[in-house]
Design a protein around this motif. Structure first.
Motif, PDB file in Angstrom:
ATOM      1  N   LEU A   1     -52.864   1.537  38.108  1.00 33.68           N
ATOM      2  CA  LEU A   1     -52.275   0.760  38.864  1.00 33.68           C
ATOM      3  C   LEU A   1     -51.817   0.780  40.321  1.00 33.68           C
ATOM      4  O   LEU A   1     -51.505  -0.618  40.728  1.00 33.68           O
ATOM      5  CB  LEU A   1     -50.689   1.270  38.258  1.00 33.68           C
ATOM      6  N   PHE A   2     -51.950   1.817  41.022  1.00 35.23           N
ATOM      7  CA  PHE A   2     -51.264   1.795  42.631  1.00 35.23           C
ATOM      8  C   PHE A   2     -53.219   1.892  43.148  1.00 35.23           C
ATOM      9  O   PHE A   2     -52.940   1.139  44.354  1.00 35.23           O
ATOM     10  CB  PHE A   2     -51.204   2.718  42.795  1.00 35.23           C
ATOM     11  N   PHE A   3     -54.192   2.093  42.762  1.00 35.13           N
ATOM     12  CA  PHE A   3     -55.720   2.080  43.414  1.00 35.13           C
ATOM     13  C   PHE A   3     -56.606   1.658  42.656  1.00 35.13           C
ATOM     14  O   PHE A   3     -57.371   0.686  43.325  1.00 35.13           O
ATOM     15  CB  PHE A   3     -56.562   3.189  43.237  1.00 35.13           C
ATOM     16  N   LYS A   4     -55.402   0.448  42.104  1.00 37.03           N
ATOM     17  CA  LYS A   4     -56.647  -0.752  40.829  1.00 37.03           C
ATOM     18  C   LYS A   4     -58.038  -0.070  40.818  1.00 37.03           C
ATOM     19  O   LYS A   4     -59.450  -0.831  40.887  1.00 37.03           O
ATOM     20  CB  LYS A   4     -56.815  -1.937  41.547  1.00 37.03           C
ATOM     21  N   GLU A   5     -58.379   1.139  40.421  1.00 33.22           N
ATOM     22  CA  GLU A   5     -58.966   1.836  39.221  1.00 33.22           C
ATOM     23  C   GLU A   5     -59.511   1.429  37.807  1.00 33.22           C
ATOM     24  O   GLU A   5     -57.802   0.620  37.197  1.00 33.22           O
ATOM     25  CB  GLU A   5     -59.119   2.712  39.978  1.00 33.22           C
ATOM     26  N   ARG A   6     -60.794   1.128  37.615  1.00 38.82           N
ATOM     27  CA  ARG A   6     -60.275   0.767  36.023  1.00 38.82           C
ATOM     28  C   ARG A   6     -59.987   1.585  35.175  1.00 38.82           C
ATOM     29  O   ARG A   6     -60.549   3.171  35.172  1.00 38.82           O
ATOM     30  CB  ARG A   6     -61.907   0.146  35.794  1.00 38.82           C
ATOM     31  N   PHE A   7     -59.640   1.688  34.337  1.00 40.96           N
ATOM     32  CA  PHE A   7     -58.888   2.759  33.354  1.00 40.96           C
ATOM     33  C   PHE A   7     -60.345   2.320  32.084  1.00 40.96           C
ATOM     34  O   PHE A   7     -60.673   2.909  32.015  1.00 40.96           O
ATOM     35  CB  PHE A   7     -57.602   2.280  32.686  1.00 40.96           C
ATOM     36  N   GLY A   8     -59.649   1.325  30.886  1.00 42.65           N
ATOM     37  CA  GLY A   8     -60.450   1.184  29.591  1.00 42.65           C
ATOM     38  C   GLY A   8     -60.668   2.151  28.960  1.00 42.65           C
ATOM     39  O   GLY A   8     -59.740   2.812  28.734  1.00 42.65           O
ATOM     40  N   GLY A   9     -61.121   0.626  27.808  1.00 38.80           N
ATOM     41  CA  GLY A   9     -60.853   1.629  26.548  1.00 38.80           C
ATOM     42  C   GLY A   9     -61.278   3.108  25.780  1.00 38.80           C
ATOM     43  O   GLY A   9     -61.316   4.069  25.775  1.00 38.80           O
ATOM     44  N   PRO A  10     -62.699   3.294  27.154  1.00 38.09           N
ATOM     45  CA  PRO A  10     -62.977   4.877  27.157  1.00 38.09           C
ATOM     46  C   PRO A  10     -61.928   5.679  27.547  1.00 38.09           C
ATOM     47  O   PRO A  10     -62.350   6.644  27.243  1.00 38.09           O
ATOM     48  CB  PRO A  10     -65.438   4.811  27.783  1.00 38.09           C
ATOM     49  N   ARG A  11     -61.462   5.902  28.052  1.00 34.99           N
ATOM     50  CA  ARG A  11     -60.800   6.260  28.899  1.00 34.99           C
ATOM     51  C   ARG A  11     -59.331   6.448  27.946  1.00 34.99           C
ATOM     52  O   ARG A  11     -58.705   7.271  27.619  1.00 34.99           O
ATOM     53  CB  ARG A  11     -60.467   5.969  30.115  1.00 34.99           C
ATOM     54  N   ILE A  12     -58.721   5.745  27.821  1.00 37.11           N
ATOM     55  CA  ILE A  12     -57.894   5.720  26.049  1.00 37.11           C
ATOM     56  C   ILE A  12     -58.080   6.444  25.245  1.00 37.11           C
ATOM     57  O   ILE A  12     -57.262   7.417  25.234  1.00 37.11           O
ATOM     58  CB  ILE A  12     -57.871   4.334  25.999  1.00 37.11           C
ATOM     59  N   ALA A  13     -59.175   6.085  24.811  1.00 36.75           N
ATOM     60  CA  ALA A  13     -59.655   7.671  23.465  1.00 36.75           C
ATOM     61  C   ALA A  13     -59.934   8.902  24.458  1.00 36.75           C
ATOM     62  O   ALA A  13     -59.608   9.775  23.341  1.00 36.75           O
ATOM     63  CB  ALA A  13     -61.265   7.061  23.221  1.00 36.75           C
ATOM     64  N   ALA A  14     -60.598   9.438  25.234  1.00 35.52           N
ATOM     65  CA  ALA A  14     -60.940  10.187  25.943  1.00 35.52           C
ATOM     66  C   ALA A  14     -59.187  11.080  25.881  1.00 35.52           C
ATOM     67  O   ALA A  14     -59.405  12.290  25.735  1.00 35.52           O
ATOM     68  CB  ALA A  14     -61.727  10.544  26.564  1.00 35.52           C
ATOM     69  N   ALA A  15     -58.415   9.864  26.339  1.00 36.71           N
ATOM     70  CA  ALA A  15     -56.637  10.577  26.747  1.00 36.71           C
ATOM     71  C   ALA A  15     -56.376  10.725  25.565  1.00 36.71           C
ATOM     72  O   ALA A  15     -55.642  12.109  25.466  1.00 36.71           O
ATOM     73  CB  ALA A  15     -55.991   9.861  27.740  1.00 36.71           C
ATOM     74  N   GLY A  16     -56.300  10.443  24.231  1.00 34.64           N
ATOM     75  CA  GLY A  16     -56.431  10.669  23.133  1.00 34.64           C
ATOM     76  C   GLY A  16     -57.087  11.808  22.549  1.00 34.64           C
ATOM     77  O   GLY A  16     -56.009  12.167  21.856  1.00 34.64           O
ATOM     78  N   LEU A  17     -57.662  12.070  22.751  1.00 32.20           N
ATOM     79  CA  LEU A  17     -58.549  13.430  22.687  1.00 32.20           C
ATOM     80  C   LEU A  17     -58.068  14.623  23.613  1.00 32.20           C
ATOM     81  O   LEU A  17     -58.424  15.258  22.608  1.00 32.20           O
ATOM     82  CB  LEU A  17     -60.036  12.997  23.151  1.00 32.20           C
TER      83      LEU A  17
END
Length: 304
Positions: free
Chosen positions: A276-292
Motif C-alpha cells: 500500500l505505502f511502498f508500492k511493492e507487489r503482493f500478488g496471489g502467491p503471497r496471499i496463498a502463503a499468508a493463508g497458510l
C-alpha cells in the motif's frame, strides 16, 4: 495462550510492523535507527523511576540482550538497505519462530506437543512463502525521497545495489538475532520480577548505541539531518517500546515458542504496508502463503 495474552501479542505484532515501516520509510537508515533507538531510550528513562529495579539474576540477561539488540539493529538496517520492506521484513520475522522453538526446548525445557509443533512449522512455512516470492536485491528509490547523505555510516545507511543472496543472507541473519534475543529476554524477564522494569532498563541499555555511533560519525551535521524526520523517527521509537513491552509481558504468562510464532503474524501487516505505502507487489502467491500462515497459527493456538 489465554485470550488476553493472544490479544496482547497480536497488538504487538501490528505495532511492530508499523515502527519497522516508519524506519524503512526514512531513506537514511542510520538516521532512522538513531531516532528509533533514541526514542526507545528516552521512554526507558521516563519509565525507570516508576518501576522496580530488576532482580540481580536478570542483569546478565539484560546485558546480553542489549548487545544482541544492537547487532539486530545493524542487521535490520542492512536488510532494509538491500531489499523491499515487504520481503525483507517477512524473511527476518519468519526465521525466528522455528529457531525459538528449538532454543526454547534446549534451554528452557519448553517442548511443544505434536499439534503445536505442526502449527509452528506450518506458520513458518507460510511466512517464508510470503517472503521469498519474487525476492529482489534492492528497493527502488522513491520519487519523493531525499538524496542519501554521503557520510561514513554503517552498512545500511545509504542505498546501494546488491545481489539477491546478500539481501536474503542479511534478512536471515536478522531473524537469527531475533530468535536469540527472544529466548534471552524470555529468561531474563522471568528472572526480573518486574516486566516493566526489565523493558525500561533494556531500552536504556540498548537505545543509545546507534545514536552514539551516529554522533561520532556525523558530528555537527547530525542535528540538521535529524530535524526533518525527528517526529516520525521518535514515534517509531515509542512504538517499538510498546510492542516489545507487550511481548515481554506475554512471555511471563505463556511459553516462548507460541508467542514467537503468533508475534510473527506482523508479517501480514508488513506485506500489506509494503504493497500500500511502498508500492511493492503482493500478488496471489503471497496471499496463498499468508493463508497458510494463518492456518498454522490457528492450529498452534487451538492446540495450545
Amino acid at each position: 495462550m489465554t485470550p488476553l495474552v493472544t490479544f496482547a501479542v497480536l497488538i504487538a505484532a501490528i505495532t511492530h510492523a508499523s515502527w519497522n515501516a516508519i524506519a524503512h520509510g526514512i531513506r537514511d537508515q542510520l538516521l532512522a535507527f538513531t531516532l528509533v533507538g533514541g526514542g526507545g531510550a528516552l521512554c526507558g528513562l521516563a519509565l525507570a523511576p516508576f518501576t522496580a529495579l530488576p532482580a540481580a539474576g536478570a542483569w546478565p540477561y539484560l546485558l546480553a540482550s542489549a548487545v544482541i539488540h544492537v547487532v539486530y539493529y545493524v542487521l535490520l538496517m542492512r536488510s532494509f538497505h538491500l531489499g523491499d520492506f515487504g520481503q525483507m521484513y517477512p524473511i527476518a520475522r519468519g526465521t525466528a519462530p522455528l529457531v525459538v522453538t528449538v532454543l526454547g526446548a534446549v534451554f528452557v525445557g519448553e517442548t511443544p506437543d505434536g499439534w503445536q509443533a505442526a502449527g509452528i512449522a506450518l506458520a513458518s512455512a507460510g511466512l517464508v512463502g510470503v517472503a521469498l516470492w519474487g525476492v529482489r536485491s534492492s528497493r527502488r528509490p522513491r520519487a519523493d525521497a531525499p538524496a542519501p547523505v554521503p557520510t561514513g555510516g554503517p552498512p545500511g545507511s545509504q542505498t546501494t545495489d546488491g545481489p539477491p543472496w546478500l539481501a536474503l543472507t542479511a534478512a536471515i541473519a536478522t531473524g537469527l538475532s531475533i530468535a536469540a534475543y527472544t529466548v534471552v529476554d524470555g529468561l531474563g524477564v522471568r528472572a526480573s520480577g518486574t516486566p516493566l522494569g526489565y523493558i525500561a532498563w533494556l531500552m536504556i541499555l540498548e537505545g543509545f548505541a546507534v545514536p552514539a555511533y551516529a554522533l561520532a560519525t556525523r558530528r555537527r551535521t547530525l542535528l540538521t539531518q535529524l530535524r526533518p524526520i525527528a517526529r516520525r523517527g521518535l514515534l517509531g521509537g515509542v512504538l517499538s517500546v510498546f510492542a516489545y513491552g507487550l511481548v515481554l509481558w506475554a512471555q511471563t504468562r505463556a511459553p516462548l515458542a507460541p508467542i514467537a510464532a503468533l508475534r510473527e503474524s506482523s508479517i501480514i501487516v508488513g506485506a500489506a504496508i509494503g504493497a500500500l505505502f511502498f508500492k511493492e507487489r503482493f500478488g496471489g502467491p503471497r496471499i496463498a502463503a499468508a493463508g497458510l500462515m494463518a492456518a498454522g497459527i490457528g492450529l498452534m493456538l487451538h492446540a495450545g
